[in-house]
Scaffold this motif. Structure first.
Motif, PDB file in Angstrom:
ATOM      1  N   ASP A  47      -3.853   6.583  -1.927  1.00 47.82           N
ATOM      2  CA  ASP A  47      -4.567   5.638  -2.113  1.00 47.82           C
ATOM      3  C   ASP A  47      -5.503   5.147  -3.150  1.00 47.82           C
ATOM      4  O   ASP A  47      -5.627   4.169  -3.755  1.00 47.82           O
ATOM      5  CB  ASP A  47      -5.680   5.625  -0.625  1.00 47.82           C
ATOM      6  CG  ASP A  47      -5.163   5.627   0.835  1.00 47.82           C
ATOM      7  OD1 ASP A  47      -3.993   4.969   0.828  1.00 47.82           O
ATOM      8  OD2 ASP A  47      -5.625   6.094   1.794  1.00 47.82           O
ATOM      9  N   GLU A  48      -5.906   6.510  -3.872  1.00 49.48           N
ATOM     10  CA  GLU A  48      -6.693   6.140  -5.103  1.00 49.48           C
ATOM     11  C   GLU A  48      -5.787   5.716  -6.127  1.00 49.48           C
ATOM     12  O   GLU A  48      -6.073   4.785  -6.815  1.00 49.48           O
ATOM     13  CB  GLU A  48      -7.469   7.437  -5.524  1.00 49.48           C
ATOM     14  CG  GLU A  48      -8.028   7.457  -6.775  1.00 49.48           C
ATOM     15  CD  GLU A  48      -9.412   6.968  -6.768  1.00 49.48           C
ATOM     16  OE1 GLU A  48     -10.210   6.890  -7.576  1.00 49.48           O
ATOM     17  OE2 GLU A  48     -10.002   6.670  -5.466  1.00 49.48           O
ATOM     18  N   ARG A  71      -2.608  11.460   1.128  1.00 49.12           N
ATOM     19  CA  ARG A  71      -3.073  10.222   1.612  1.00 49.12           C
ATOM     20  C   ARG A  71      -4.357   9.914   0.626  1.00 49.12           C
ATOM     21  O   ARG A  71      -4.543   8.542   0.052  1.00 49.12           O
ATOM     22  CB  ARG A  71      -3.637  10.508   2.947  1.00 49.12           C
ATOM     23  CG  ARG A  71      -4.298   9.387   3.522  1.00 49.12           C
ATOM     24  CD  ARG A  71      -3.740   7.851   3.257  1.00 49.12           C
ATOM     25  NE  ARG A  71      -2.484   7.504   3.726  1.00 49.12           N
ATOM     26  CZ  ARG A  71      -1.590   6.560   3.503  1.00 49.12           C
ATOM     27  NH1 ARG A  71      -1.876   5.772   2.423  1.00 49.12           N
ATOM     28  NH2 ARG A  71      -0.524   6.622   3.856  1.00 49.12           N
ATOM     29  N   ASP A  87      -3.359   3.737  -5.547  1.00 46.84           N
ATOM     30  CA  ASP A  87      -2.648   2.414  -5.078  1.00 46.84           C
ATOM     31  C   ASP A  87      -3.549   1.496  -5.802  1.00 46.84           C
ATOM     32  O   ASP A  87      -3.181   0.340  -5.967  1.00 46.84           O
ATOM     33  CB  ASP A  87      -2.545   2.380  -3.680  1.00 46.84           C
ATOM     34  CG  ASP A  87      -1.931   1.270  -3.285  1.00 46.84           C
ATOM     35  OD1 ASP A  87      -0.645   1.226  -3.641  1.00 46.84           O
ATOM     36  OD2 ASP A  87      -2.137   0.576  -2.165  1.00 46.84           O
ATOM     37  N   ASP A 132       2.517   7.161   8.229  1.00 40.77           N
ATOM     38  CA  ASP A 132       2.337   6.078   8.339  1.00 40.77           C
ATOM     39  C   ASP A 132       3.519   5.308   9.025  1.00 40.77           C
ATOM     40  O   ASP A 132       3.503   4.565   9.817  1.00 40.77           O
ATOM     41  CB  ASP A 132       2.032   5.334   7.246  1.00 40.77           C
ATOM     42  CG  ASP A 132       1.120   5.789   6.198  1.00 40.77           C
ATOM     43  OD1 ASP A 132       0.066   6.280   6.709  1.00 40.77           O
ATOM     44  OD2 ASP A 132       1.105   5.940   5.084  1.00 40.77           O
ATOM     45  N   THR A 153       5.320   5.006  -4.971  1.00 39.60           N
ATOM     46  CA  THR A 153       4.460   4.593  -3.862  1.00 39.60           C
ATOM     47  C   THR A 153       4.945   4.823  -2.463  1.00 39.60           C
ATOM     48  O   THR A 153       4.190   4.315  -1.558  1.00 39.60           O
ATOM     49  CB  THR A 153       3.933   3.110  -4.071  1.00 39.60           C
ATOM     50  OG1 THR A 153       5.087   2.362  -4.083  1.00 39.60           O
ATOM     51  CG2 THR A 153       3.222   3.088  -5.501  1.00 39.60           C
ATOM     52  N   THR A 157       2.636   4.443   0.998  1.00 39.89           N
ATOM     53  CA  THR A 157       3.452   4.661   2.351  1.00 39.89           C
ATOM     54  C   THR A 157       3.844   6.156   2.338  1.00 39.89           C
ATOM     55  O   THR A 157       4.433   6.690   1.589  1.00 39.89           O
ATOM     56  CB  THR A 157       4.538   3.795   2.531  1.00 39.89           C
ATOM     57  OG1 THR A 157       4.086   2.198   2.375  1.00 39.89           O
ATOM     58  CG2 THR A 157       5.101   3.943   3.874  1.00 39.89           C
ATOM     59  N   THR A 183       0.897  -1.078   0.101  1.00 32.60           N
ATOM     60  CA  THR A 183      -0.001   0.080  -0.029  1.00 32.60           C
ATOM     61  C   THR A 183       0.676   1.113   0.060  1.00 32.60           C
ATOM     62  O   THR A 183       2.198   1.271   0.273  1.00 32.60           O
ATOM     63  CB  THR A 183      -0.940   0.009   1.143  1.00 32.60           C
ATOM     64  OG1 THR A 183      -0.129  -0.092   2.135  1.00 32.60           O
ATOM     65  CG2 THR A 183      -1.847  -1.068   1.100  1.00 32.60           C
TER      66      THR A 183
END
Length: 348
Positions: free
Chosen positions: A273-274, A269, A276, A30, A225, A4, A2
């Motif tokens: 996430d999108e 963030r 990812d 994170d 990422t 980071t 995911t």
């Protein structure tokens, strides 16, 4: 893996408290990469407990046993694996423990040792981490990075190159290194991570908000990422290199702490996430933008400039991602990006 968001150089031992680690988490971080004199089992376990309490992950980067076995000794492979296993056993009771940093900025003569270490950490189900030099410290960069990937077989490829120089200039080698690291990570099928400059030090200036965002957004355009901030806490003067205030200086948040907090929570963030969930395809440069292509329909469009707005035109019709709602809203195909800013678009 995911998306980071990490920091290096956390609070020193006497500031390793639950309150300080909550401050890190509140900034949208994170993962904490240790350092700053967190360098024995007692203080590292204390720091891991603080991370446990605040929902952070921790990558142990300063256990002296790892430094000795990776940098100084050439023990047989089995002894190396046993020692690394004992280090991992020491910390595995902590939910926050993510893995081990085996070496920072290795030279090629240590690649064979790192290959043993990476395999040993990975076999124990933890992240094996190594951070590489930038090209101005290595000579032929494609050979340096390619040799690392082929020999070490890493779980990710990370590097640092800080582009904002003390004379006001910009380091034009930045994009070349971004591309080489990304190419080799893509070939190996592993993530690419990089460090973001947050402070002035020898030969480098303090970046402003737009310059911090520009580093983050160009990395997104290149499909990175892992975003790692260098540094979180200001290194003390005894370390040399003339470090100036970082995100937190002598226990006091600087204006860049607030910049990073807003950037992480309000943009990085949700966008990370999108992205990812998508597959990075390629990147291209125009006169006004750096454009990363994700999947068949998504573009991460970053202003090519960190010092002025740019008007950008893409092939429409498009919708723009709203990080506050997590949804896409209809957008004009021509729009203005503020210095360092970016927009995530879906093509219809």
């Amino acid at each position: 893996m995911t998306f980071t968001i990490a920091v290096f150089w956390p609070p020193p031992p006497d500031e390793t408290t639950t309150e300080r680690y909550q401050e890190i988490a509140d900034a949208g971080i994170d993962l904490v990469i240790t350092g700053n004199y967190l360098s024995d089992r007692t203080i590292l376990k204390h720091a891991l407990t603080r991370a446990d309490q605040t929902g952070l992950g921790m990558l142990v980067a300063s256990d002296p046993r790892i430094d000795v076995v990776m940098k100084d000794l050439d023990l047989p492979a089995e002894q190396t694996r046993e020692l690394i296993g004992k280090v991992i056993d020491d910390y595995s009771g902590h939910p926050s423990f993510r893995g081990i940093s085996l070496m920072d900025e290795p030279y090629p003569e240590r690649y064979e040792r790192l290959a043993i270490g990476v395999a040993a950490v990975r076999d124990r189900g933890k992240l094996a981490y190594v951070n590489l030099f930038p090209s101005h410290a290595t000579g032929e960069y494609d050979e340096y990075v390619g040799g690392f990937v082929d020999t070490v077989k890493p779980e990710l490829v990370s590097f640092d190159r800080y582009p904002f120089l003390a004379d006001g200039a910009y380091d034009e080698g930045y994009f070349g290194d971004l591309a080489v690291i990304r190419e080799h990570a893509e070939r190996a099928g592993v993530p690419a991570w990089l460090y973001i400059q947050t402070l002035a030090y020898e030969g480098h200036r303090t970046p402003n908000a737009a310059e911090i965002a520009w580093q983050v957004n160009t990395a997104l355009a290149y499909g990175y990422t892992g975003i790692q901030y260098f540094t979180y806490w200001t290194p003390d003067p005894s370390r040399g290199e003339s470090f100036q205030p970082a995100l937190v200086h002598d226990g006091v948040r600087t204006e860049r702490y607030e910049v990073v907090k807003q950037l992480n929570n309000g943009w990085l963030r949700p966008v990370g996430d999108e992205l990812d969930a998508l597959t990075w395809r390629s990147v291209r440069h125009t006169d006004t933008a750096v454009i990363g292509e994700y999947g068949d329909r998504h573009l991460l469009v970053c202003n090519a400039r960190f010092d002025a707005p740019s008007e950008v035109t893409v092939d429409g019709p498009v919708s723009a991602f709203d990080p506050a709602s997590g949804s896409y809203e209809k957008s004009a195909a021509t729009f203005t990006l503020e210095p360092g800013a970016a927009r995530l678009l879906m093509i219809h």
